[in-house]
Each structure stands twice: as C-alpha cells, then as structure tokens.
Design an enzyme around this catalytic site. Structure first.
Site, PDB file in Angstrom:
ATOM      1  N   HIS A   1     -50.952  -6.422  22.764  1.00  0.00           N
ATOM      2  CA  HIS A   1     -49.439  -6.858  23.625  1.00  0.00           C
ATOM      3  C   HIS A   1     -48.775  -6.037  21.777  1.00  0.00           C
ATOM      4  O   HIS A   1     -49.308  -7.129  20.969  1.00  0.00           O
ATOM      5  CB  HIS A   1     -48.796  -8.612  24.044  1.00  0.00           C
TER       6      HIS A   1
ATOM      7  N   ASP B   1     -54.418 -15.266  22.172  1.00  0.00           N
ATOM      8  CA  ASP B   1     -53.146 -14.590  22.766  1.00  0.00           C
ATOM      9  C   ASP B   1     -53.276 -15.384  24.476  1.00  0.00           C
ATOM     10  O   ASP B   1     -53.685 -14.502  24.794  1.00  0.00           O
ATOM     11  CB  ASP B   1     -52.400 -13.511  22.765  1.00  0.00           C
TER      12      ASP B   1
ATOM     13  N   GLN C   1     -50.227 -15.669  29.275  1.00  0.00           N
ATOM     14  CA  GLN C   1     -50.161 -14.708  30.644  1.00  0.00           C
ATOM     15  C   GLN C   1     -51.493 -15.110  30.632  1.00  0.00           C
ATOM     16  O   GLN C   1     -52.090 -14.906  32.331  1.00  0.00           O
ATOM     17  CB  GLN C   1     -51.050 -13.364  30.382  1.00  0.00           C
TER      18      GLN C   1
ATOM     19  N   LYS D   1     -43.326 -18.130  30.259  1.00  0.00           N
ATOM     20  CA  LYS D   1     -43.952 -17.263  31.682  1.00  0.00           C
ATOM     21  C   LYS D   1     -44.797 -18.383  32.823  1.00  0.00           C
ATOM     22  O   LYS D   1     -45.458 -18.845  33.039  1.00  0.00           O
ATOM     23  CB  LYS D   1     -44.378 -16.555  30.787  1.00  0.00           C
TER      24      LYS D   1
ATOM     25  N   CYS E   1     -44.612  -3.442  26.078  1.00  0.00           N
ATOM     26  CA  CYS E   1     -44.595  -3.989  25.135  1.00  0.00           C
ATOM     27  C   CYS E   1     -46.875  -3.924  24.279  1.00  0.00           C
ATOM     28  O   CYS E   1     -47.237  -4.742  24.160  1.00  0.00           O
ATOM     29  CB  CYS E   1     -44.557  -5.372  25.247  1.00  0.00           C
TER      30      CYS E   1
HETATM   31  N1  PMP Z   1     -48.549 -11.429  24.660  1.00  0.00           N
HETATM   32  C1  PMP Z   1     -48.843 -11.328  25.891  1.00  0.00           C
HETATM   33  C2  PMP Z   1     -49.719 -11.301  26.356  1.00  0.00           C
HETATM   34  C3  PMP Z   1     -47.512 -11.230  26.801  1.00  0.00           C
HETATM   35  O1  PMP Z   1     -47.148 -10.786  27.870  1.00  0.00           O
HETATM   36  C4  PMP Z   1     -45.926 -11.630  25.725  1.00  0.00           C
HETATM   37  C5  PMP Z   1     -44.824 -11.371  26.351  1.00  0.00           C
HETATM   38  N2  PMP Z   1     -44.975 -10.490  27.346  1.00  0.00           N
HETATM   39  C6  PMP Z   1     -45.753 -11.911  24.922  1.00  0.00           C
HETATM   40  C7  PMP Z   1     -46.963 -12.019  24.047  1.00  0.00           C
HETATM   41  C8  PMP Z   1     -44.722 -12.170  23.676  1.00  0.00           C
HETATM   42  O2  PMP Z   1     -44.372 -13.838  24.247  1.00  0.00           O
HETATM   43  P1  PMP Z   1     -42.715 -13.337  23.763  1.00  0.00           P
HETATM   44  O3  PMP Z   1     -42.170 -13.111  23.819  1.00  0.00           O
HETATM   45  O4  PMP Z   1     -42.378 -15.192  25.096  1.00  0.00           O
HETATM   46  O5  PMP Z   1     -42.223 -14.074  22.043  1.00  0.00           O
END
Ligand code: PMP
Length: 402
Positions: free
Chosen positions: A119, A196, A199, A222, A360
C-alpha cells in the site's frame, strides 16, 4: 442465519431503495453496536482529557484509555502495554518508524527493501527518507498469481539493507504473506522487519512475538473500531532507542527553554491529545472479537470467498487479479470492456458497495497492467446470499454496458 449480522446496525439500512450489501470492508469496516455504545458511554459519562487533571473524570478517562492499551497489548501478544504506541492509524505508525527509527540510521547508499504489493502507506514514507538521505528503495517482485517471491526478497537483503517492510496481507490481492518465514530470514541477517498488519487483523488473530518481526502496525477502523485509531507495536528496547518525532504536550517529562527531557515510550511518541473515545471503541471491538468463535468466523469467510471466486469465474469476461491459495476474502477483478468505476456506480444503484480504482497501490496496478480494478472485500457479517446478489448485479451491469 448469520449470527453476527444483527450486531451491526448499519446493515439494516437501505441504499437507493435496496438493502445495503457492504463489500467495502477492506476500505473501512462497519462497527458493532458494542463499539458504538462504548464510544457513546464514554462521551455521556466520562469525557475528559487523559493524564493531565486530578479530577475524577480525568482519572476515569485515563484509566479507560490505559485499559484500552492493555487490551490491545494482550490481543496481539505484546510483552507489555508499554510496547503499544497509539497512533492515528497505520499510516502514522509507519511514518513514525520511518522518522524516529530509520531516519537517524539511514545513510547514502543504504537500502530499504519492500515488496511490489505494498500500500502507498508502506512505500511513500520510505521514498521521503530515501530522497532526504540518498538511500535507495529496493522492491522485491511478486509472481503472477499474486504471491510474494520470498526467495527473491531474501536474496535482495544485502549489507546495505537497513529495514525490510512487508504487508501481512495485500489490500488488493488478499494474499497472506509468510511473515514468520520472512522474519527468520531478516533476523538471521540482523535486519529489522516492519509488518503492515492493516488487512490481517480483521481476518485472523496475530501474535506479534510469535511472528518474530520487529515492528507491527495496524489501523483500528478496519478492525470494526472508530477511525483515527492505530497501533505501532515494537519491543520496548527498540522503542526506548528511538527519538521522538512529533513534539508537544504529553510526550515530555520536563521542559525548559534550555533543555527538554522526553517521556519514556510509549508516551514519548504520543504528543498531544489522543483519540481517547476512539481507543475505548477499539478496546470494545477487541472485546467483541474475543467473544466470537474464531473458527466459525474463519470458516464462514472462506465460504464467502470460495462462492465469490467460483461465481466470478462462471460469469465470463472476468479477470481475477491474484489467485493465492492463502488469502483473505478480498477479491480484485476487472470486467471485460467495462471501466471499474462505471461498474461500481451501477452496482451502487443495486445497493452494492464495492471499491473501484487503484486501492492506494499504483505500483501493483502497473505490475498487473491494469488502470483500475473492482474490489469486493468481505467480512464475517456478509452472507452467501449477498455474494449471489453481487454476482446477479454484475451480470445485470454487464448486460447494461454491452
Ligand atoms: N496498509 C494497508 C495494507 C491498507 O489497506 C491501508 C488502508 N487502506 C493502510 C495501510 C493505511 O491505513 P490508514 O489509512 O488507516 O492509515
């Protein structure tokens, strides 16, 4: 009958005159009544700032906030609550590691190693550092089925590598990466591993110490909790060796114009007023999850996944992006001759919420040669009937666009 559905009040509403079918859980998940009640109760009965005043409300708020830290620590297997830094989300947690941990350790020609399925939150913070220091971003490849080439990743670790960053689960492909295996390779080479977990936690339980990584980040929204909540976990010694990044109130022991003494971790990294109610909601979300039968959750999610994958294959003209064996119920795909956003808008008219776009993850889109995908991401409160309705709606949309 789905045993969890009734716990999520929003699932009763309609969208465009149709019952809501919410398949955008990887973007943000819905909240159970227990979380909504916990936040509501805090504001109705205990609202005050934390760790400042001596009055009763402040003491109560502080105790509830610190109980949330304990709950998070126990849920992810941290050695102690002081290993939990409360942040606004994964993005802030990764940026904190970049700025507080890596920045002072990174020199010209050093390397940060990530994967092709990250991401942007696990790409751009490292690019910013590389631009400032003359270090390089190195990217490990993935296979066509959306699995990580672990051998290639390990072979890319060099004496220049100062940190490896890997997503536990891809937000586009649903792939679960073998973190314990990667961690033993990074550990053997003395390189820290950041994971990270954004998910991962919504789909399975994680034990950060058993995984063997050095930093684990996740986001609360999430995980069925309020937005603006997130966590950075690291061993206390690691946190203690890090300098603060954001300065202000609460992260200090003493301040004078000559010299400021910083507070020990985790307070050192929590400047300013935190999202108190949000973390109380996160603790309630964890309590909610802890009370569920995790085997039943997992079995149900995998049944949803299999139904959707089979249905999409039967639909024709569908390209699935990613087909890893080990995966969560997050499915990205394209429809022949149809733009993902047009399809998502037509699905919305049928009450079905999916995400369309690049998620993203621009480099991952480039890797698969697509401009955008549709993504249906499911949670345990979704039903097989909803999957069938999505498939029927897709067939309808195809007919409309033909
Ligand atoms: N890493 C991953 C794999 C994600 O799916 C996301 C959210 N789409 C993020 C990081 C970022 O999370 P946040 O916007 O809550 O900081």
């Amino acid at each position: 009958m789905n045993p969890w559905r009734g716990d999520f009040p929003i699932l009763k509403r309609t969208v465009n005159g149709k019952p809501l079918i919410y398949f955008d859980n990887a973007n943000t998940a819905q909240k159970p009544q227990a979380v909504i009640d916990a936040v509501d109760h805090f504001y109705c009965q205990h609202n005050a700032n934390v760790a400042r005043a001596v009055h009763l409300l402040s003491e109560e708020a502080t105790a509830m906030y610190e109980r949330a830290r304990e709950r998070i620590a126990a849920w992810i297997g941290a050695a102690a609550p002081r290993e939990i830094v409360m942040t606004s989300g994964t993005t802030m947690a990764i940026n904190l590691v970049a700025q507080s941990y890596l920045r002072p350790r990174l020199r010209e020609n050093d390397e940060v190693l990530i994967t092709a399925m990250e991401h942007h939150a696990n790409i751009v913070p490292w690019q910013l550092l590389c631009a400032a220091t003359g270090a390089r971003l190195v990217v490990a490849p993935i296979f066509d089925d959306g699995t990580l080439d672990v051998q290639a990743l390990v072979s890319l670790i060099s004496p220049h590598t100062k940190l490896v960053g890997v997503t536990h689960v891809s937000n586009v492909l649903g792939t679960i990466n073998p973190i314990a295996e990667i961690a033993s390779a990074t550990k053997a080479r003395g390189v820290p591993l950041l994971v990270d977990g954004s998910q991962a936690l919504p789909h399975f339980k994680v034990d950060v110490r058993a995984l063997g990584c050095d930093f684990y980040c996740f986001t609360g929204h999430k995980l069925f909790a309020p937005t603006g909540t997130g966590v950075l976990w690291a061993r206390y010694e690691t946190l203690d060796a890090m300098s603060p990044w954001i300065g202000g109130g609460e992260m200090i022991d003493a301040v004078s114009f000559e010299r400021t003494i910083y507070a020990p971790p985790p307070r050192r990294f929590e400047a300013g007023t935190p999202n108190i109610a949000g973390f109380i909601g996160l603790a309630a979300a964890i309590d909610y999850l802890a009370a569920q039968d995790c085997y039943a959750l997992h079995t149900h999610e995998q049944a949803l996944l299999q139904r959707l994958l089979e249905g999409l294959k039967g639909l024709g003209g569908v390209r699935l992006i990613g087909s890893a064996k080990d995966r969560v119920p997050v499915v990205s795909f394209t429809l022949e001759d149809a733009h993902a956003t047009d399809v998502a808008m037509l699905l919305d008219l049928e009450g079905v919420a999916v995400r369309s776009g690049q998620h993203c993850a621009h480099p991952l889109m480039q890797r698969f040669g697509v401009n955008a995908t549709l993504r249906a991401s499911m949670a345990f409160y979704n039903t097989i009937d909803e999957v069938d309705q999505l498939l029927a709606a897709l067939a309808l949309v195809r007919a409309k666009l033909a």
